[in-house]
Design a protein around this motif. Structure first.
Motif, PDB file in Angstrom:
ATOM      1  N   TYR A 324      -4.464   8.867   8.311  1.00 54.31           N
ATOM      2  CA  TYR A 324      -4.225   7.428   8.415  1.00 54.31           C
ATOM      3  C   TYR A 324      -3.128   7.020   7.437  1.00 54.31           C
ATOM      4  O   TYR A 324      -3.177   7.346   6.250  1.00 54.31           O
ATOM      5  CB  TYR A 324      -5.502   6.637   8.101  1.00 54.31           C
ATOM      6  N   ARG A 325      -2.156   6.298   7.950  1.00 58.20           N
ATOM      7  CA  ARG A 325      -1.051   5.807   7.134  1.00 58.20           C
ATOM      8  C   ARG A 325      -0.559   4.480   7.716  1.00 58.20           C
ATOM      9  O   ARG A 325      -0.563   4.295   8.934  1.00 58.20           O
ATOM     10  CB  ARG A 325       0.133   6.797   7.145  1.00 58.20           C
ATOM     11  N   VAL A 326      -0.111   3.580   6.844  1.00 59.11           N
ATOM     12  CA  VAL A 326       0.527   2.353   7.321  1.00 59.11           C
ATOM     13  C   VAL A 326       1.477   1.869   6.236  1.00 59.11           C
ATOM     14  O   VAL A 326       1.184   1.953   5.044  1.00 59.11           O
ATOM     15  CB  VAL A 326      -0.513   1.260   7.681  1.00 59.11           C
ATOM     16  N   TRP A 327       2.644   1.398   6.658  1.00 58.45           N
ATOM     17  CA  TRP A 327       3.658   0.962   5.694  1.00 58.45           C
ATOM     18  C   TRP A 327       3.253  -0.353   5.039  1.00 58.45           C
ATOM     19  O   TRP A 327       2.476  -1.124   5.570  1.00 58.45           O
ATOM     20  CB  TRP A 327       5.021   0.818   6.372  1.00 58.45           C
ATOM     21  N   SER A 328       3.778  -0.570   3.863  1.00 58.26           N
ATOM     22  CA  SER A 328       3.438  -1.779   3.120  1.00 58.26           C
ATOM     23  C   SER A 328       4.706  -2.429   2.580  1.00 58.26           C
ATOM     24  O   SER A 328       5.769  -1.805   2.513  1.00 58.26           O
ATOM     25  CB  SER A 328       2.515  -1.438   1.942  1.00 58.26           C
ATOM     26  N   VAL A 439       1.372   3.179   2.601  1.00 57.28           N
ATOM     27  CA  VAL A 439       2.519   3.984   2.173  1.00 57.28           C
ATOM     28  C   VAL A 439       3.494   3.040   1.480  1.00 57.28           C
ATOM     29  O   VAL A 439       4.022   2.112   2.091  1.00 57.28           O
ATOM     30  CB  VAL A 439       3.211   4.656   3.382  1.00 57.28           C
ATOM     31  N   LYS A 440       3.714   3.264   0.193  1.00 53.05           N
ATOM     32  CA  LYS A 440       4.577   2.371  -0.577  1.00 53.05           C
ATOM     33  C   LYS A 440       6.030   2.810  -0.506  1.00 53.05           C
ATOM     34  O   LYS A 440       6.330   3.988  -0.289  1.00 53.05           O
ATOM     35  CB  LYS A 440       4.120   2.325  -2.041  1.00 53.05           C
ATOM     36  N   ASP A 441       6.918   1.873  -0.703  1.00 58.83           N
ATOM     37  CA  ASP A 441       8.345   2.142  -0.812  1.00 58.83           C
ATOM     38  C   ASP A 441       8.624   2.546  -2.262  1.00 58.83           C
ATOM     39  O   ASP A 441       8.424   1.746  -3.184  1.00 58.83           O
ATOM     40  CB  ASP A 441       9.128   0.873  -0.443  1.00 58.83           C
ATOM     41  N   PRO A 442       9.090   3.781  -2.501  1.00 59.15           N
ATOM     42  CA  PRO A 442       9.286   4.239  -3.885  1.00 59.15           C
ATOM     43  C   PRO A 442      10.428   3.542  -4.611  1.00 59.15           C
ATOM     44  O   PRO A 442      10.564   3.686  -5.830  1.00 59.15           O
ATOM     45  CB  PRO A 442       9.577   5.735  -3.721  1.00 59.15           C
ATOM     46  N   THR A 443      11.254   2.766  -3.884  1.00 67.52           N
ATOM     47  CA  THR A 443      12.390   2.103  -4.540  1.00 67.52           C
ATOM     48  C   THR A 443      12.069   0.677  -4.990  1.00 67.52           C
ATOM     49  O   THR A 443      12.932   0.020  -5.566  1.00 67.52           O
ATOM     50  CB  THR A 443      13.622   2.066  -3.611  1.00 67.52           C
TER      51      THR A 443
END
Length: 509
Positions: A324-328, A439-443
């Protein structure tokens, strides 16, 4: 002269003097009351705001009057339909005609960074401690939105991710399908909704998926999460790379191409607006909507006006190759910024901040969130009860005020809802569940000068290439040629800047 004549004259004189004194006192009172009246008039501050309108109607005049009464202000709000908000905001920014407070979407923040750095907006960080509610805003969220370590905006709070799938539940039941739990099961639902006449009208007039011309808040980015793509950027061998250089991004394009080639989605999705996409769901010509799950309440309400039997359900857990994954996104949906052109003095700024601080108090926050007790909601002990029969009234009169609420999710002054399973509340519950696999944006929190200067023109290269691949206008080789063009046009420099910033932020950097 007789005593009687003298007495008469004295009496007239006394009456004249008394009358004169009354006139003088009246004039004095009138003169002294005028400044007080003016003072009271000027005590009512005008709060001017540019805000997005997510509903068909702005708040009712009654609601706005109640809000003005509670906050002791006069409201001057420019409600702009959400679909055209970005264009209107950019026009106001470029023509220097911003309201005192202007909402800037998270996705549009890039457009105003240079204006912020050039001094067009007030830095509000130093003032927040003066206010009983603003002083308790989340330092983490304020930091996510900070520029060069400085705080410029009041954030509208949101969960890390509201992304998921809205599905016609009555169609699932009609075709004896279960709710999808994997990518392939989702494909099968979309296919059956297209081919198996789910509305039972005997016509081939439905498609499974309704999508729009948005690779972020439409279906594409959420699907890419399911396939395992990073969120905007990934980190491989301590190097920051763009999502479209990964295999899951290509897998997502192939999935969308499969839907498009099979005519399982609206063929015009690349030029379809959100309103047009919504209309397909509302009118029952499509049965699957991938995007913000909180859109379900309005979709359901409007669909039932056309077809009372229409029912919807939500799915937020779709298992892909990596589970399970979803963008944030960061925990703010947008920011209210304060224009230095419109606000000339520190005193004016403090008045604007005082209004937003007041909106977080118990009486005001609950008015803005739920409406008027006895009309829009009832109390059940110390909890709010939202009757189904007043649902449409809340949509028409109250819900647009939600755009003005700052830090509402963590505001302890907001009352809880007794019945948690309206479609909206179900969406909020599943959004909270998303926190378990975001799923976080690392930037986030990192700076790239090239991104600030060129990200929009560079993004267009990739978005155009993505659409062309899905529509069959270019091959995989053609897509990667466009990726190389992106790199030559500034993408490689952007990657280097983010990599350096990322390594510098690591404990051993």
């Amino acid at each position: 002269m007789s005593n009687r004549s003298l007495s008469a004259k004295l009496s007239m004189s006394c009456r004249f003097i008394a009358a004169l004194l009354i006139l003088l006192l009246s004039a004095s009172c009138a003169a002294s009351s005028t400044p007080d009246k003016d003072k009271n008039d000027h005590a009512v501050t005008t709060i001017s705001i540019m805000a997005p309108l997510h509903f068909p109607h702005p708040p009712s005049a009654e609601m706005l009057a109640r809000l003005e009464e509670l906050t002791n202000v006069k409201l001057d709000i420019n409600w702009v339909p959400d679909g055209i908000y970005t264009d209107k905001m950019n026009t106001a920014l470029s023509t220097n005609s911003l309201k005192k407070a202007t909402f800037v979407k998270h996705t549009d923040y890039i457009f105003v960074k240079n204006a912020i750095r050039s001094g067009s907006f007030w830095e509000i960080g130093p003032y927040l401690e003066q206010f009983p509610n603003l002083r308790h805003l989340s330092s983490d969220i304020l930091g996510q939105a900070a520029i060069d370590g400085r705080i410029y905006g009041l954030y509208t709070e949101r969960p890390s991710s509201r992304q998921g799938i809205i599905i016609r539940e009555d169609w699932l039941d009609e075709l004896q399908l279960g709710t999808p739990g994997t990518i392939e099961e989702l494909y099968e639902v979309i296919k059956q909704f297209t081919l198996k006449d789910p509305d039972r009208n005997g016509q081939n007039d439905t498609v499974g998926l309704a999508d729009r011309n948005d690779l972020v808040f439409g279906a594409f980015k959420t699907l890419s999460s399911y396939f395992g793509a990073p969120n905007n950027w990934g980190v491989v061998d301590n190097k920051v790379i763009p999502e479209f250089e990964t295999a899951p991004y290509m897998d997502t394009m192939n999935f969308m191409k499969r839907l498009y080639d099979g005519q399982l989605m609206n063929a015009d999705f690349a030029v379809t607006s959100k309103d047009m996409q919504r209309d397909k769901i509302i009118r029952g010509t499509a049965g699957v909507y991938i995007g913000s799950m909180t859109d379900v309440q309005r979709l359901s309400d409007e669909a039932k006006r056309i077809n009372p039997k229409a029912r919807f359900t939500l799915v937020n857990r779709i298992q892909g190759p990596e589970g399970y994954r979803v963008w944030s996104i960061p925990n703010y949906n947008g920011l209210y910024l304060f224009s230095k052109k419109a606000i000339r003095t520190e005193e004016e700024l403090l008045a604007q901040l005082a209004f937003f601080d007041r909106t977080m108090d118990k009486d005001t926050a609950n008015l803005m969130r739920y409406g008027i007790e006895g009309k829009h909601y009832r109390m059940d002990g110390d909890q709010i009860q939202l009757p189904e029969e007043t649902s449409q009234l809340r949509v028409t009169e109250v819900n647009a005020l939600y755009s003005l609420m700052i830090a509402d999710l963590s505001n302890p002054n907001l009352l809880k809802v007794a019945e948690q399973e309206t479609m909206w509340e179900l969406a909020e519950r599943l959004s909270a569940d998303n926190d378990k696999f975001i799923v976080k944006d690392p930037t986030i929190g990192l700076e790239s000068k090239t991104y600030d200067e060129k990200s929009m023109e560079l993004y267009k290269i990739i978005s155009d290439a993505t659409y062309k691949y899905i529509l069959g206008q270019i091959s995989a080789e053609g897509f990667y040629q466009e990726v190389d063009r992106w790199k030559r046009s500034g993408g490689s420099l952007m990657m280097s800047e983010y990599t350096a910033a990322y390594l510098g932020k690591q404990p051993n950097g």
